[in-house]
Scaffold this active site. Structure first.
Site, PDB file in Angstrom:
ATOM      1  N   LYS A  30      -9.428  -8.354   1.343  1.00 41.35           N
ATOM      2  CA  LYS A  30      -9.393  -7.813   2.700  1.00 41.35           C
ATOM      3  C   LYS A  30     -10.806  -7.306   2.973  1.00 41.35           C
ATOM      4  CE  LYS A  30      -6.185  -5.415   5.029  1.00 41.35           C
ATOM      5  NZ  LYS A  30      -5.770  -6.326   6.088  1.00 41.35           N
TER       6      LYS A  30
HETATM    7  N1  PMP Z   1      -2.740 -11.731   5.753  1.00 41.28           N
HETATM    8  C1  PMP Z   1      -3.803 -11.151   6.335  1.00 41.28           C
HETATM    9  C2  PMP Z   1      -5.004 -11.971   6.649  1.00 41.28           C
HETATM   10  C3  PMP Z   1      -3.754  -9.761   6.645  1.00 41.28           C
HETATM   11  O1  PMP Z   1      -4.806  -9.182   7.239  1.00 41.28           O
HETATM   12  C4  PMP Z   1      -2.590  -9.021   6.344  1.00 41.28           C
HETATM   13  C5  PMP Z   1      -2.529  -7.565   6.678  1.00 41.28           C
HETATM   14  N2  PMP Z   1      -2.986  -6.763   5.637  1.00 41.28           N
HETATM   15  C6  PMP Z   1      -1.520  -9.681   5.722  1.00 41.28           C
HETATM   16  C7  PMP Z   1      -1.630 -11.034   5.445  1.00 41.28           C
HETATM   17  C8  PMP Z   1      -0.285  -8.930   5.305  1.00 41.28           C
HETATM   18  O2  PMP Z   1      -0.562  -8.167   4.163  1.00 41.28           O
HETATM   19  P1  PMP Z   1       0.202  -6.817   3.824  1.00 41.28           P
HETATM   20  O3  PMP Z   1       1.654  -7.128   3.853  1.00 41.28           O
HETATM   21  O4  PMP Z   1      -0.262  -6.446   2.476  1.00 41.28           O
HETATM   22  O5  PMP Z   1      -0.169  -5.835   4.877  1.00 41.28           O
END
Ligand code: PMP
Length: 302
Positions: free
Chosen positions: A154
């Site tokens: 991220k």
């Molecule tokens: N994919 C991307 C590109 C994201 O930015 C997110 C948000 N964090 C997710 C998937 C979902 O991840 P999570 O469930 O850990 O928030």
């Protein structure tokens, strides 16, 4: 005015300023998290969701970018709880920790710099609709891959790809984008993972299909398994989306968001599907600490 965490202290947000020379601001090398805390009005309690898991992912991401900070994961969990308490929230909240190279120096590299963490919070209900169902569009932008900017990170720079995809979808009259990877398979949304349902089975792209290793995705797989709903992680082709019985996005921000139209094709009967709603109901209770079995997902903020 809210309280934020900046340079080792909780301060008012107007005291938390960085220089225009800050290294990560120029090169997209900051790693961040999106975390939620939920308010349960029945017992007047805030619940932090997967705090530890998010900070663990942040530390994994920091390792890839060669970053280290003074705070430990356990300390960050406590600091986040303190921030929620100090800001006196009685509503659902989004939490944004970000780790950046704070040096006022030119050059995109991952050595010789000092990383710092800042955390701010904001009240946040739905990020995208979770009830009626949304419209999605396959993006003309290709998802990044591990040898470009690793999708498991991220990292701020990767969200240029997300911003292109989301903007294209919005300008085309859709709510969200679905991005294909370099092999033409479905990867994820602009900031969400994706599931489809076919003949009662949940299907989601594997981590090797250039997705973020989503924490909500993992929670959904657990809910499905606990309820004898089969789950398969495998490639999904673009047109398989069109013929799926149900499609939904998931993520900390997105929560569980049913998709009812993709590229102008109606999915299922055009309303949120049965399995989607079943999983959504459990998820929304679990995140507010209402399900005993999933109490380990949340931390009470008292
Ligand atoms: N994919 C991307 C590109 C994201 O930015 C997110 C948000 N964090 C997710 C998937 C979902 O991840 P999570 O469930 O850990 O928030």
């Amino acid at each position: 005015m809210s309280f934020v965490y900046f340079e080792g202290k909780i301060v008012h947000e107007d005291e938390a300023k960085i220089s225009i020379k800050t290294n990560s601001f120029h090169y997209g090398t900051a790693v961040f998290e999106g975390i939620r805390a939920y308010y349960n009005k029945e017992n007047d309690t805030m619940y932090g969701l997967f705090f530890k898991e998010h900070y663990q992912r942040l530390f994994t991401n920091m390792k890839i970018l060669n970053m280290s900070i003074d705070e430990t994961i356990d300390e960050l969990v406590e600091i986040t709880k303190d921030l929620i308490k100090k800001n006196n929230y009685k509503e659902d909240v989004y939490i944004r920790p970000i780790v950046y190279f704070a040096d006022l120096k030119i050059s995109p590299k991952l050595i010789g710099y000092t990383a710092r963490i800042a955390i701010y919070t904001l009240p946040l209900g739905d990020y995208i609709d979770t009830s009626k169902g949304i419209k999605a569009k396959i993006s003309s932008w290709t998802r990044l891959n591990d040898n470009m900017i690793p999708p498991r990170l991220k990292v701020t720079g990767a969200y240029v790809n997300s911003a292109f995809a989301k903007t294209e979808a919005l300008l085309a009259g859709a709510d969200e984008a679905i991005v294909l990877n370099k092999n033409g398979y479905v990867s994820e949304g602009s900031a969400e993972n994706i599931f489809i349902v076919r003949d009662g089975t949940l299907i989601t792209p594997p981590v090797s299909d250039d997705i973020l290793e989503g924490i909500t995705r993992k929670a959904i797989i657990q809910i499905a398994k606990d309820n004898n709903i089969p789950v398969v992680e495998r490639n999904i082709a673009r047109t398989e989306l069109y013929v799926a019985d149900e499609v939904f996005f998931c993520g900390t921000g997105a929560q569980i968001s049913p998709v009812v139209i993709i590229d102008d094709r109606v999915i299922g009967d055009g309303s949120p599907g049965k399995i989607t709603k079943f999983i959504q109901n459990i998820y929304f209770d679990a995140v507010r600490g209402k399900i005993e079995k999933y109490k380990n997902w949340v931390v009470e903020i008292k």
